[in-house]
Design an enzyme around this catalytic site. Structure first.
Site, short mmCIF file in Angstrom:
data_model
loop_
_atom_site.label_atom_id
_atom_site.label_comp_id
_atom_site.label_asym_id
_atom_site.label_seq_id
_atom_site.Cartn_x
_atom_site.Cartn_y
_atom_site.Cartn_z
N ARG A 23 0.81 -1.22 0.00
CA ARG A 23 0.00 0.00 0.00
C ARG A 23 0.84 1.27 0.00
O ARG A 23 0.36 2.34 -0.34
CB ARG A 23 -0.91 0.02 1.24
N GLN A 47 3.00 25.39 18.22
CA GLN A 47 2.72 25.86 16.87
C GLN A 47 3.32 24.87 15.88
O GLN A 47 4.39 24.30 16.14
CB GLN A 47 3.34 27.26 16.67
N ASN A 49 4.39 24.76 11.83
CA ASN A 49 4.59 25.56 10.62
C ASN A 49 4.82 24.65 9.42
O ASN A 49 5.34 23.53 9.56
CB ASN A 49 5.80 26.48 10.76
N HIS A 62 17.77 31.25 11.21
CA HIS A 62 16.77 31.84 12.07
C HIS A 62 16.95 31.37 13.52
O HIS A 62 17.33 30.23 13.76
CB HIS A 62 15.37 31.46 11.58
N HIS A 118 19.14 27.77 12.83
CA HIS A 118 19.19 26.81 11.73
C HIS A 118 18.63 27.42 10.46
O HIS A 118 17.92 28.43 10.47
CB HIS A 118 18.44 25.51 12.09
N TYR A 131 7.52 22.06 10.73
CA TYR A 131 8.22 22.34 11.98
C TYR A 131 7.23 22.22 13.14
O TYR A 131 6.22 22.92 13.15
CB TYR A 131 8.75 23.77 12.05
#
Length: 204
Positions: A23, A47, A49, A62, A118, A131
């Site tokens: 599958r 959160q 992202n 960042h 990173h 993320y």
């Protein structure tokens, strides 16, 4: 699921076991007990992202001011080269980096602790990245370090002109960020990690 620390304290490569059949395939992208055992505390997700990048795009470097934001990064479609840089002043690996290639083929994920920076480069015509973030994002707490800083000499792909946002291209070098006083200290990061390891620390 295998989780192993890379050459920087707080950066872990996650290698899930993939179960293929007629599958398709099945895997556990994230598993709290295995994560907690490897890292020393659970991951609180505040959160999630998603970014989609075209070939040649570099996003980063960042980072988030302390108490920071830990990130658990995976690439369910396409492939990326993710680079984690230790920007914690006083760290024994300050200014060094580790590299992980995340792709729809290997299904690896990367965890980076608070205080680390990173970025990643898309290696395929299109790459989708998810993320899991331990805190919500706000412009007041985020900052950037230039991914093309010649002193860092990061191993980005060299076969094409990189596609960067204006903000990333104009970001300060690591030395400039140090002079600006925006980098976290290793001691403060260690204190944050110790706090997270307490029974209620991950919820703070």
């Amino acid at each position: 699921m295998r989780i192993r620390e890379l050459g920087i304290d707080g950066a872990f490569l996650v290698e899930p076991k993939v179960f293929p059949d007629s599958r398709g395939q099945f895997l556990e992208v994230f598993k709290q007990p295995a994560f907690t055992e490897a890292v020393g505390h659970p991951l609180t997700v505040a959160q999630v992202n998603c970014s989609v990048s075209v070939l040649g795009t570099i996003r980063g470097l960042h980072a988030i001011h302390l108490p920071g934001q830990a990130r658990y990064v995976s690439c369910p479609s396409g492939a990326i080269r993710d680079i984690v840089v230790d920007i914690r002043q006083g760290s024994p690996t300050y200014g060094r980096h580790v590299v992980a290639e995340l792709s729809e083929d290997n299904r690896h994920a990367l965890y980076l602790a608070e205080g680390l920076a990173h970025g990643f480069a898309a290696l395929t015509e299109q790459a989708t990245v998810f993320y899991l973030c331990s805190s919500t994002w706000s412009p007041e707490t985020s900052f950037e370090v230039n991914p093309l800083d010649p002193d860092l000499d990061l191993p980005w792909p060299r076969d094409r002109e990189p596609v960067l946002s204006d903000k990333d291209r104009a970001a300060p070098s690591l030395k400039e960020a140090e002079r600006l006083g925006i980098l976290p200290s290793y001691a403060d990061c260690l204190a944050r990690y110790a706090e997270l390891a307490t029974p209620d620390g991950a919820s703070r």
